[in-house]
Design a protein around this motif. Structure first.
Motif, PDB file in Angstrom:
ATOM      1  N   GLY A  42     -12.232  -3.563   0.939  1.00  0.00           N
ATOM      2  CA  GLY A  42     -11.605  -2.272   0.683  1.00  0.00           C
ATOM      3  C   GLY A  42     -12.555  -1.131   0.367  1.00  0.00           C
ATOM      4  N   THR A  43     -13.856  -1.378   0.418  1.00  0.00           N
ATOM      5  CA  THR A  43     -14.821  -0.319   0.085  1.00  0.00           C
ATOM      6  C   THR A  43     -14.637   0.901   0.976  1.00  0.00           C
ATOM      7  N   LEU A  44     -14.472   0.684   2.278  1.00  0.00           N
ATOM      8  CA  LEU A  44     -14.328   1.817   3.195  1.00  0.00           C
ATOM      9  C   LEU A  44     -12.927   2.415   3.148  1.00  0.00           C
ATOM     10  N   VAL A  45     -11.956   1.660   2.668  1.00  0.00           N
ATOM     11  CA  VAL A  45     -10.626   2.227   2.431  1.00  0.00           C
ATOM     12  C   VAL A  45     -10.719   3.276   1.321  1.00  0.00           C
ATOM     13  N   VAL A  46     -11.457   2.932   0.259  1.00  0.00           N
ATOM     14  CA  VAL A  46     -11.675   3.886  -0.837  1.00  0.00           C
ATOM     15  C   VAL A  46     -12.465   5.093  -0.336  1.00  0.00           C
ATOM     16  N   ALA A  47     -13.486   4.843   0.476  1.00  0.00           N
ATOM     17  CA  ALA A  47     -14.294   5.940   1.020  1.00  0.00           C
ATOM     18  C   ALA A  47     -13.434   6.870   1.879  1.00  0.00           C
ATOM     19  N   GLN A  48     -12.545   6.312   2.662  1.00  0.00           N
ATOM     20  CA  GLN A  48     -11.674   7.133   3.512  1.00  0.00           C
ATOM     21  C   GLN A  48     -10.695   7.944   2.673  1.00  0.00           C
ATOM     22  N   ASP A  49     -10.181   7.344   1.606  1.00  0.00           N
ATOM     23  CA  ASP A  49      -9.281   8.071   0.710  1.00  0.00           C
ATOM     24  C   ASP A  49      -9.998   9.258   0.083  1.00  0.00           C
ATOM     25  N   ILE A  50     -11.251   9.032  -0.343  1.00  0.00           N
ATOM     26  CA  ILE A  50     -12.044  10.118  -0.923  1.00  0.00           C
ATOM     27  C   ILE A  50     -12.289  11.213   0.111  1.00  0.00           C
ATOM     28  N   ALA A  51     -12.646  10.789   1.334  1.00  0.00           N
ATOM     29  CA  ALA A  51     -12.983  11.751   2.387  1.00  0.00           C
ATOM     30  C   ALA A  51     -11.784  12.590   2.819  1.00  0.00           C
ATOM     31  N   LEU A  52     -10.614  11.972   2.934  1.00  0.00           N
ATOM     32  CA  LEU A  52      -9.449  12.674   3.479  1.00  0.00           C
ATOM     33  C   LEU A  52      -8.582  13.315   2.405  1.00  0.00           C
ATOM     34  N   ASN A  53      -8.460  12.648   1.256  1.00  0.00           N
ATOM     35  CA  ASN A  53      -7.551  13.140   0.216  1.00  0.00           C
ATOM     36  C   ASN A  53      -8.264  13.729  -0.993  1.00  0.00           C
ATOM     37  N   HIS A  54      -9.587  13.648  -0.995  1.00  0.00           N
ATOM     38  CA  HIS A  54     -10.418  14.263  -2.052  1.00  0.00           C
ATOM     39  C   HIS A  54     -10.013  13.793  -3.440  1.00  0.00           C
ATOM     40  N   THR A  55      -9.760  12.510  -3.571  1.00  0.00           N
ATOM     41  CA  THR A  55      -9.424  11.929  -4.865  1.00  0.00           C
ATOM     42  C   THR A  55      -9.928  10.499  -4.907  1.00  0.00           C
ATOM     43  N   VAL A  56     -10.246  10.019  -6.116  1.00  0.00           N
ATOM     44  CA  VAL A  56     -10.674   8.632  -6.261  1.00  0.00           C
ATOM     45  C   VAL A  56      -9.508   7.758  -6.708  1.00  0.00           C
ATOM     46  N   THR A  57      -8.388   8.370  -7.066  1.00  0.00           N
ATOM     47  CA  THR A  57      -7.179   7.611  -7.393  1.00  0.00           C
ATOM     48  C   THR A  57      -6.509   7.186  -6.101  1.00  0.00           C
ATOM     49  N   LEU A  58      -6.209   5.909  -5.996  1.00  0.00           N
ATOM     50  CA  LEU A  58      -5.682   5.344  -4.752  1.00  0.00           C
ATOM     51  C   LEU A  58      -4.171   5.510  -4.696  1.00  0.00           C
ATOM     52  N   GLY A  59      -3.734   6.442  -3.887  1.00  0.00           N
ATOM     53  CA  GLY A  59      -2.305   6.702  -3.775  1.00  0.00           C
ATOM     54  C   GLY A  59      -1.759   6.280  -2.423  1.00  0.00           C
ATOM     55  N   GLY A  60      -0.446   6.120  -2.355  1.00  0.00           N
ATOM     56  CA  GLY A  60       0.213   5.828  -1.084  1.00  0.00           C
ATOM     57  C   GLY A  60      -0.304   4.559  -0.435  1.00  0.00           C
ATOM     58  N   ALA A  61      -0.593   4.652   0.859  1.00  0.00           N
ATOM     59  CA  ALA A  61      -1.040   3.490   1.629  1.00  0.00           C
ATOM     60  C   ALA A  61      -2.373   2.950   1.124  1.00  0.00           C
ATOM     61  N   TYR A  62      -3.185   3.816   0.526  1.00  0.00           N
ATOM     62  CA  TYR A  62      -4.503   3.384   0.035  1.00  0.00           C
ATOM     63  C   TYR A  62      -4.355   2.483  -1.186  1.00  0.00           C
ATOM     64  N   GLY A  63      -3.413   2.788  -2.060  1.00  0.00           N
ATOM     65  CA  GLY A  63      -3.154   1.912  -3.186  1.00  0.00           C
ATOM     66  C   GLY A  63      -2.486   0.625  -2.762  1.00  0.00           C
ATOM     67  N   GLU A  64      -1.544   0.739  -1.822  1.00  0.00           N
ATOM     68  CA  GLU A  64      -0.826  -0.440  -1.354  1.00  0.00           C
ATOM     69  C   GLU A  64      -1.738  -1.390  -0.585  1.00  0.00           C
ATOM     70  N   TYR A  65      -2.838  -0.900  -0.073  1.00  0.00           N
ATOM     71  CA  TYR A  65      -3.791  -1.755   0.643  1.00  0.00           C
ATOM     72  C   TYR A  65      -4.273  -2.897  -0.250  1.00  0.00           C
ATOM     73  N   PHE A  66      -4.366  -2.633  -1.550  1.00  0.00           N
ATOM     74  CA  PHE A  66      -4.861  -3.634  -2.493  1.00  0.00           C
ATOM     75  C   PHE A  66      -3.720  -4.434  -3.137  1.00  0.00           C
ATOM     76  N   ARG A  67      -2.502  -4.238  -2.664  1.00  0.00           N
ATOM     77  CA  ARG A  67      -1.350  -4.942  -3.226  1.00  0.00           C
ATOM     78  C   ARG A  67      -1.200  -6.309  -2.536  1.00  0.00           C
ATOM     79  N   LYS A  68      -1.088  -7.350  -3.332  1.00  0.00           N
ATOM     80  CA  LYS A  68      -0.897  -8.706  -2.804  1.00  0.00           C
ATOM     81  C   LYS A  68       0.594  -8.980  -2.556  1.00  0.00           C
ATOM     82  N   PRO A  69       0.922 -10.011  -1.796  1.00  0.00           N
ATOM     83  CA  PRO A  69       2.337 -10.297  -1.496  1.00  0.00           C
ATOM     84  C   PRO A  69       3.216 -10.476  -2.722  1.00  0.00           C
TER      85      PRO A  69
END
Length: 452
Positions: A42-69
């Motif tokens: 998920g390192t590049l998922v966080v990097a993409q969130d920072i790049a596109l949404n200008h925040t380090v808090t993982l919201g929306g699909a970026y937060g759900e990426y780290f959600r387990k079943p």
């Protein structure tokens, strides 16, 4: 001036081409790359969130990426406050990669897509390994005669120590830390540091190292101590002021974002002395986590350092970098022993000591410079131990079974297994893995073991 610049550019091109040739020949990117699903996940998922949404808090699909079943979060993220998901590891790596990820996203790359994070990691790691080779080569050129010798030694450091099996198999935070350590050692070795611009750049690099990995604080302390002992007070002032100003800004941001002087990962409360003695001995002498098994060149480093001191060949001012960085290496070792999960979890060998191994490998060549007038005998010893280390290094990079060694039984649940001399991780084969699983599961009374 123009002729000097032209010669410098020509020499730089030759050096980069040589390193690139070595890199392609060794095919570092062709390894099993299993660690993209470990801490690096998920390192590049966080990097993409920072790049596109200008925040380090993982919201929306970026937060759900780290959600387990089952609805919980994977350990790479944690909940901080109501409905707020934060990245667990230091933000330095995703922050530094965010501009490149933004460009890649504009060209169609999406870290959130299935396999997107792992694919992006492989590209990032390939480039980082190449840059580490370039910096290593540039440093060694000062102590080895001939480009071929420096080039070969650069490859041996990567593949003959724990450095390669770690940095080439996943986008750990330690990957960029190793690159920045090499950069700092190279800058400390340069006369250009007398100029304010170079000293200012050094201060920025030091802060970036701390941003990437908090243990880099020991490298910062070693750097400032070196400048002090060398009486390079101007360089100390400029680099210290820049790094201090950036650290103050980082602390202010952390107070605003977390309500803490530093992010949770940076807090000293994460360390513990509870298992220090066992960890200390295991990192020294166990078959599956000893730093000397996976980076035997460190034996030469310590021996040469001691011989140079006892022979009074080392001078405090001239060799301040050797003394201070050697002490930093010892500090990194002790820090790993204080870490509750000192085994490094599902890693190959002493993964957390990769920074120490890299510093020690470079210092081995640096110390030979103090062994005048006959450094060749010392150099042969250093090169020989790096060649010995190739077996462990190549196993860790290209043998996927070494990763599975951690699972049968689970090393996180039974860390004492690093002491089992019957089944050392460095000798992992399919047959050894089956024997290890059956024997250790029976001895530990693990019912219904799942064996390969």
């Amino acid at each position: 001036m123009h002729q000097t610049a032209t010669r410098f550019i020509a020499a730089t091109r030759r050096h980069v081409y040589l390193v690139w040739s070595l890199f392609r020949a060794l095919l570092a990117s062709a390894n099993h790359f299993v660690n993209s699903i470990a801490d690096a996940h998920g390192t590049l998922v966080v990097a993409q969130d920072i790049a596109l949404n200008h925040t380090v808090t993982l919201g929306g699909a970026y937060g759900e990426y780290f959600r387990k079943p089952d609805g919980s979060l994977s350990y790479q993220a944690f909940e901080f406050g109501p409905k707020r998901i934060e990245y667990y590891f230091p933000l330095g790596t995703p922050l530094l990669l965010a501009p490149a990820v933004a460009i890649a996203h504009g060209l169609g790359y999406d870290a959130l897509a299935p396999g997107g994070d792992a694919a992006g990691q492989r590209v990032a790691v390939t480039l980082l390994v190449f840059l580490i080779l370039v910096v290593t080569y540039a440093y060694l050129r000062r102590y080895l005669a001939g480009r071929a010798g420096a080039l070969a030694a650069s490859g041996l450091i990567l593949f003959g120590t724990i450095v390669g099996p770690v940095v080439a198999t996943g986008l750990w935070s330690i990957d960029i830390e190793v690159l920045l350590i090499g950069t700092v050692m190279l800058m400390l070795d340069a006369e250009a540091l007398q100029r304010p611009a170079a000293a200012t750049a050094l201060g920025a690099v030091l802060f970036l190292g701390y941003l990437v990995r908090p243990s880099f604080a020991l490298i910062i302390l070693a750097t400032f101590s070196t400048l002090m002992l060398r009486r390079q007070y101007a360089a100390l002032l400029y680099s210290g002021a820049v790094s201090a100003a950036l650290l103050l800004g980082f602390s202010q941001w952390s107070r605003h974002h977390f309500g803490l002087n530093l992010p949770p990962y940076y807090l000293g409360s994460r360390l513990s002395t509870a298992d220090f003695a066992n960890a200390f001995l295991a990192l020294l002498a166990s078959p599956s986590r000893s730093v000397f098994v996976y980076s035997p060149v460190l034996l030469a480093t310590f021996a040469l350092f001691a011989a140079s001191l006892m022979g009074r060949r080392m001078r405090l001012r001239r060799d301040a970098d050797v003394i201070c960085l050697a002490l930093a290496g010892v500090g990194l070792f002790l820090l790993n022993a204080l870490f509750p999960k000192w085994t490094g979890g599902w890693s190959y060998g002493p993964r957390i000591l990769t920074d120490m191994a890299y510093v020690g490998a470079l210092l081995a060549f640096r110390i030979t410079d103090t062994m005048q007038p006959r450094p060749q005998r010392s150099l042969r010893w250093v090169r020989g131990l790096l060649v010995v280390g190739l077996f462990a290094g190549l196993q860790g990079i290209y043998n996927p079974l070494t990763f599975r060694w951690n699972a049968y039984p689970d090393i996180d649940a039974y860390p004492q297994l690093v002491w089992d001399w019957r089944y050392p991780q460095v000798l992992t084969t399919a047959r050894l893995l089956r024997g290890k699983c059956a024997t250790e599961s029976r001895e530990l009374h693990i019912e219904h073991p799942i064996c390969p």
